[in-house]
Design an enzyme around this catalytic site. Structure first.
Site, short mmCIF file in Angstrom:
data_model
loop_
_atom_site.label_atom_id
_atom_site.label_comp_id
_atom_site.label_asym_id
_atom_site.label_seq_id
_atom_site.Cartn_x
_atom_site.Cartn_y
_atom_site.Cartn_z
N PHE A 164 0.64 -1.13 -0.04
CA PHE A 164 -0.32 0.18 -0.41
C PHE A 164 0.76 1.54 -0.28
O PHE A 164 1.76 1.33 0.52
CB PHE A 164 -1.15 -0.11 1.39
CG PHE A 164 0.03 0.00 2.77
CD1 PHE A 164 0.09 1.01 2.98
CD2 PHE A 164 -0.15 -1.18 3.60
CE1 PHE A 164 1.10 1.45 4.40
CE2 PHE A 164 0.63 -0.98 4.57
CZ PHE A 164 1.00 0.38 5.02
N HIS A 180 4.65 0.15 1.41
CA HIS A 180 4.69 -0.71 1.87
C HIS A 180 5.17 -1.95 0.64
O HIS A 180 3.68 -1.44 -0.52
CB HIS A 180 3.52 -1.44 2.58
CG HIS A 180 4.04 -3.49 2.78
ND1 HIS A 180 2.40 -3.83 3.42
CD2 HIS A 180 4.68 -3.73 3.18
CE1 HIS A 180 3.26 -5.02 3.28
NE2 HIS A 180 4.99 -4.86 3.25
N HIS A 327 6.45 -7.06 12.81
CA HIS A 327 6.31 -5.84 11.65
C HIS A 327 4.59 -5.65 10.89
O HIS A 327 4.53 -4.49 9.97
CB HIS A 327 7.09 -6.88 10.31
CG HIS A 327 5.93 -8.02 9.23
ND1 HIS A 327 4.79 -8.69 10.15
CD2 HIS A 327 5.37 -7.75 8.34
CE1 HIS A 327 3.90 -9.43 9.31
NE2 HIS A 327 4.36 -9.30 8.09
#
Length: 398
Positions: A164, A180, A327
């Site tokens: 994204f 990302h 993460h």
């Protein structure tokens, strides 16, 4: 919060930073812990969930061996974020919709890539010699690239799935850009090629494994050094890809928002990668499959889902986690399950206030398919400290 569960039925223990872990994930973690070259213990982050071979959200330290499938098929996948000099007071919905449209025009998403006349030549050029050296030794890789062979055209592109691009506001209403992505089709092709080689090596050496996706390369064997070279190439490509996209997004914002500057150095970190590190008295290969490095002082990014908060963090250097952190939120259910369970109305409600896609094509990324990011952060209070809390106002996805 310290370790909440410890599995002790294998050669080394598994230390887990959550009580929210399903039986199949525990089985995967146990499979890894039973391998003869795993060092000291396996660490499972609070966002841990089922993966292919190795559990996503796991940190695996190994003596003189690497498991390609544990590194994963999106080699070097990770995050980049930067804070801008403008605030929420300088934004309005009309401008943000223009920003969303501009980003989706300028940054190819999903399977898209740049047209030949828009290739980011300067960003791509440094990677040509390394890839040529690799394909000269492994000409079969050229066939493996297939439709992904235009790796230069994929520099500065997002991909699909959970990748994204977001415009966010922090706790002080300061504007941030965050995205990302990883090594795109070229990284996937490299990963798949070497995973297949590792499986063939296991068969040739008649090594029995609890899961064929735990096939590994021992140091000193035919393919080890080439895999290390290839994976490092893909990791550097992924980092450059994120930086190239960040530049494109900043240019897109500059066309529709008041003048701004970047006020922080970009935080650019992998969460699917392998690196040589020193832990518990030994130099080992550390594979972080869905985990970021969090040594004392390391800056990192822990994103939520497309309707939840994300966090800029500083590592505390917790030795038990091999200096690692979660993460992200981690999936609670599979993509197929999410598509069956949720409706467009659910997506509208869960992404209220966010300019983003709200169609069935992104049902699999609905916030309800993910774990609670705030619980993840609470579970890892001994791994990181929170510096900034971000909430998206724009989210572009493939």
């Amino acid at each position: 919060m310290p370790v909440q569960q410890v599995l002790t039925d294998q050669r080394v223990p598994v230390k887990i930073w959550t009580d929210d872990v399903d039986d199949r994930s525990k089985e995967q973690l146990a499979n890894i812990a039973g391998l003869p070259f795993v060092h000291h213990h396996v660490a499972a982050m609070p966002d841990v969930h089922l993966g292919i071979g190795a559990t996503i959200g796991s940190v695996i330290a190994t003596h003189k061996a690497i498991i390609p499938a544990a590194v994963g098929v999106d080699i070097g996948c990770g995050m980049v974020a930067a804070r801008l000099s403008i605030t929420a007071n300088e934004l309005d919905e009309k401008a943000l919709k223009k920003v969303f449209d501009q980003i989706t025009r300028d940054v190819p998403v999903g399977r898209g890539q740049h047209a030949d006349d828009r290739v980011l030549v300067e960003a791509s050029r440094p990677f040509e010699p390394g890839l040529k050296a690799l394909t000269d030794r492994h000409p079969q890789l050229l066939k493996a690239f297939g439709k992904f062979s235009k790796w230069t055209n994929q520099m500065g592109t997002l991909g699909g799935g959970n990748h994204f691009i977001e415009v966010c506001l922090d706790e002080s209403d300061q504007v941030w850009v965050m995205l990302h992505s990883g090594s795109r089709g070229i990284g996937n092709a490299i990963a798949d090629y070497f995973i297949q080689l590792a499986r063939k090596d296991m068969e040739r050496w008649m090594i029995q494994l609890p899961d064929r996706d735990l096939a590994y390369f021992p140091e000193g064997t035919e393919h080890f050094n080439d895999y290390v070279e290839a994976v490092h190439w893909a990791q550097e490509y992924a980092m450059a890809n994120r930086q190239a996209m960040l530049d494109l997004v900043l240019d897109a914002l500059a066309r529709h928002l008041p003048p701004f500057t970047v006020t922080t150095e970009a935080v650019n970190c992998h969460h699917n990668y392998v690196a040589k590190e020193h832990h518990y008295g030994a130099d080992v290969w550390v594979t972080r499959k869905g985990a970021i490095r969090a040594r004392e002082g390391d800056l990192g990014i822990v994103p939520g889902s497309m309707g939840a908060r994300s966090y800029i963090v500083r590592g505390k250097g917790n030795a038990e986690s091999f200096c690692s952190s979660a993460h992200g939120a981690g999936r609670r259910m599979s993509r197929t399950a999410a598509e069956k369970r949720f409706t467009e109305a659910d997506l509208q409600a869960q992404t209220a206030g966010v300019i983003c896609r709200k169609d069935k094509g992104v049902f699999d990324e609905i916030p309800g398919a993910y774990k609670d990011i705030d619980q993840v952060m609470a579970n890892q209070r001994d791994l990181t400290e929170i510096l900034h809390t971000l909430k998206q106002v724009v989210c572009a996805k493939g």
